[in-house]
Design a protein around this motif. Structure first.
Motif, PDB file in Angstrom:
ATOM      1  N   ARG A  36      64.749  12.107 -76.217  1.00  0.00           N
ATOM      2  CA  ARG A  36      63.589  11.209 -76.193  1.00  0.00           C
ATOM      3  C   ARG A  36      63.650  10.326 -77.428  1.00  0.00           C
ATOM      4  NH1 ARG A  36      57.977  12.760 -73.388  1.00  0.00           N
ATOM      5  NH2 ARG A  36      58.782  13.924 -71.613  1.00  0.00           N
ATOM      6  N   ARG A  37      63.363   9.044 -77.237  1.00  0.00           N
ATOM      7  CA  ARG A  37      63.463   8.077 -78.315  1.00  0.00           C
ATOM      8  C   ARG A  37      62.171   7.268 -78.425  1.00  0.00           C
ATOM      9  NH1 ARG A  37      68.084   9.373 -81.259  1.00  0.00           N
ATOM     10  NH2 ARG A  37      69.964   9.331 -79.948  1.00  0.00           N
ATOM     11  N   GLN A  38      62.054   6.562 -79.530  1.00  0.00           N
ATOM     12  CA  GLN A  38      60.973   5.600 -79.733  1.00  0.00           C
ATOM     13  C   GLN A  38      61.604   4.232 -79.981  1.00  0.00           C
ATOM     14  OE1 GLN A  38      57.792   8.016 -79.081  1.00  0.00           O
ATOM     15  NE2 GLN A  38      57.445   5.968 -79.933  1.00  0.00           N
ATOM     16  N   SER A  39      61.292   3.273 -79.122  1.00  0.00           N
ATOM     17  CA  SER A  39      61.832   1.927 -79.257  1.00  0.00           C
ATOM     18  C   SER A  39      60.756   0.909 -78.916  1.00  0.00           C
ATOM     19  CB  SER A  39      63.036   1.719 -78.326  1.00  0.00           C
ATOM     20  OG  SER A  39      64.099   2.596 -78.634  1.00  0.00           O
ATOM     21  N   GLU A 184      65.513   3.008 -81.532  1.00  0.00           N
ATOM     22  CA  GLU A 184      66.374   4.184 -81.414  1.00  0.00           C
ATOM     23  C   GLU A 184      67.178   4.226 -80.119  1.00  0.00           C
ATOM     24  OE1 GLU A 184      63.595   7.338 -83.945  1.00  0.00           O
ATOM     25  OE2 GLU A 184      63.550   7.339 -81.753  1.00  0.00           O
ATOM     26  N   ALA A 216      62.484   3.568 -85.573  1.00  0.00           N
ATOM     27  CA  ALA A 216      61.725   3.974 -84.398  1.00  0.00           C
ATOM     28  C   ALA A 216      60.781   2.854 -83.981  1.00  0.00           C
ATOM     29  CB  ALA A 216      60.944   5.247 -84.685  1.00  0.00           C
ATOM     30  N   ALA A 220      57.691   5.493 -76.200  1.00  0.00           N
ATOM     31  CA  ALA A 220      58.485   6.703 -75.941  1.00  0.00           C
ATOM     32  C   ALA A 220      59.270   6.533 -74.646  1.00  0.00           C
ATOM     33  CB  ALA A 220      57.569   7.920 -75.845  1.00  0.00           C
ATOM     34  N   HIS A 221      60.539   6.853 -74.700  1.00  0.00           N
ATOM     35  CA  HIS A 221      61.389   6.692 -73.521  1.00  0.00           C
ATOM     36  C   HIS A 221      62.605   7.607 -73.628  1.00  0.00           C
ATOM     37  CE1 HIS A 221      64.647   4.377 -75.533  1.00  0.00           C
ATOM     38  NE2 HIS A 221      63.673   4.125 -76.382  1.00  0.00           N
ATOM     39  N   GLN A 222      63.374   7.672 -72.555  1.00  0.00           N
ATOM     40  CA  GLN A 222      64.556   8.537 -72.509  1.00  0.00           C
ATOM     41  C   GLN A 222      65.548   7.960 -71.505  1.00  0.00           C
ATOM     42  OE1 GLN A 222      63.733  12.540 -71.099  1.00  0.00           O
ATOM     43  NE2 GLN A 222      65.306  13.394 -72.438  1.00  0.00           N
ATOM     44  N   ASP A 348      55.085   5.780 -71.883  1.00  0.00           N
ATOM     45  CA  ASP A 348      54.001   5.078 -72.555  1.00  0.00           C
ATOM     46  C   ASP A 348      53.046   4.480 -71.522  1.00  0.00           C
ATOM     47  OD1 ASP A 348      53.171   3.648 -75.321  1.00  0.00           O
ATOM     48  OD2 ASP A 348      53.020   2.203 -73.682  1.00  0.00           O
TER      49      ASP A 348
END
Length: 395
Positions: A36-39, A184, A216, A220-222, A348
């Motif tokens: 999981r990332r924050q972009s 990210e 970041a 939130a995404h993946q 999100d």
């Protein structure tokens, strides 16, 4: 009679070639679930707007540009793209272009030679080879990834060609969904591109120079990538979790039996299911292949819409405003079982609402399918549907 038997034998050999190829290579069919990332993520639904932004970012590239598309056409839209890349190569920017062999089969060798002469590295994915020629012919790298300087990434449904910016009169307005990612998540797009590049070229790169430090972002995404199988169970899991609403947008609707059963189960427990597909078809038989599934869904209470203002090519799923998928995978058996795909799962709520608003605008330019319409299909349409059902796994 002899011709008939020859055709049967040829079809049997193709089937065996494909079946044995899948058995031999099934252990190489991978799925990669990135963290999981924050972009920060921008959402594009129009090709003109997307490529205006895309070209502007390419012009600013300083170190490298990594490009993977399923289709790059040789037309008036792609020529400025190639010229820009040649100019950036002259400036010393590293450029790698990776395209699917079947999807971009129309690129002339003279063009490829000119790209290489300009210092651009070019390669095909999944070039057919022996043994299992037809198995490899049936494989597709359907991913669309661009990474610029390791800091900016693009992923989604658009390819490079005149139809994607609405210049093909056969399709008119082209509706698609594409993401621009900064933060990210670009790290994972870069990782996937380099995996595909090294597999296609059998060349390992020094990765240290392609992964700058990233901050970041807000969303939130993946990312989820797969080769061959793995997407089916992922879809079933999220459909099973739906409580109120499932929205599916796809140019092709040919789900597997298990995915179809999951949708029917969702309808039985009171979940609203909406499916958006194009009215037009861009491939032979794909529209009719969806009709048996539409009939069962309509009977169970689903709503099905067909986009009439141009061509609908977006690949998206929204569930309960909690989970959204935008990527390269269609809602069909080819994407489920054959293609290499990459999808972005977004968690999100604010961004998901933005996607839902875009879908609602597209629904407003769509006609709703009814059971009465389905029952009044012509004999010709029913015949095409029967053929499509037999071919559905390969469409």
């Amino acid at each position: 009679m002899l011709v008939f038997f020859v055709i049967v034998i040829i079809l049997a050999l193709i089937y065996l070639d494909d079946k044995l190829g899948r058995i031999v290579f099934q252990n190489k069919n991978k799925k990669i679930v990135y963290p999981r990332r924050q972009s920060d993520i921008s959402f594009f639904i129009n090709g003109t707007h997307l490529f205006s932004d895309y070209f502007a970012e390419i012009r600013q590239a300083k170190h490298h540009i990594h490009i993977l598309f399923y289709i790059i056409k040789n037309d008036e839209t792609s020529q400025p793209f190639f010229q820009l890349l040649k100019q950036k190569a002259k400036e010393g920017v590293q450029i790698r272009i990776l395209v699917d062999w079947v999807g971009s089969f129309g690129l002339p060798k003279s063009l490829i030679r000119s790209l290489k002469a300009s210092g651009i590295e070019f390669a095909y994915t999944y070039k057919p080879r022996f043994p299992f020629f037809f198995y490899w012919l049936n494989r597709r790298n359907h991913r669309k990834i661009t990474v610029i300087d390791g800091k900016i990434g693009y992923i989604g449904g658009f390819n490079i060609g005149r139809e994607y910016v609405g210049k093909d009169p056969n399709f008119g307005e082209w509706r698609d969904y594409h993401l621009k990612i900064t933060g990210e998540g670009v790290h994972d797009l870069q990782t996937q591109f380099l995996r595909d590049w090294e597999e296609a070229t059998n060349t390992a790169l020094d990765k240290s120079e392609y992964f700058p430090s990233l901050q970041a972002g807000a969303i939130a995404h993946q990312l989820f990538a797969k080769d061959g199988h793995a997407l089916e169970q992922q879809l079933i899991d999220v459909i099973d979790q739906a409580k109120k609403e499932i929205i599916i947008g796809s140019p092709y609707f040919i789900p597997s039996r298990s995915v179809m059963n999951a949708l029917l189960d969702a309808l039985r427990r009171g979940v609203n299911v909406t499916v958006l597909v194009p009215l037009k078809a861009d491939h032979l038989f794909v529209k009719e292949a969806a009709y048996p599934y539409f009939y069962r869904l309509l009977k169970a209470g689903a709503r099905i819409y067909r986009f009439y203002q141009g061509f609908y090519h977006a690949k998206t799923i929204v569930i309960d405003e909690q989970w959204c998928d935008i990527g390269t995978a269609n809602f069909d058996k080819r994407s489920l079982f054959f293609n290499s795909e990459i999808n972005c799962y977004i968690f999100d709520r604010g961004f998901i609402r933005e996607v839902k608003k875009a879908i609602e605008r597209d629904l407003a330019r769509s006609e709703q399918m009814t059971l009465d319409f389905w029952k009044k299909r012509t004999l010709w349409e029913r015949g095409k549907e029967s053929i499509s059902t037999l071919l559905s796994a390969w469409l």
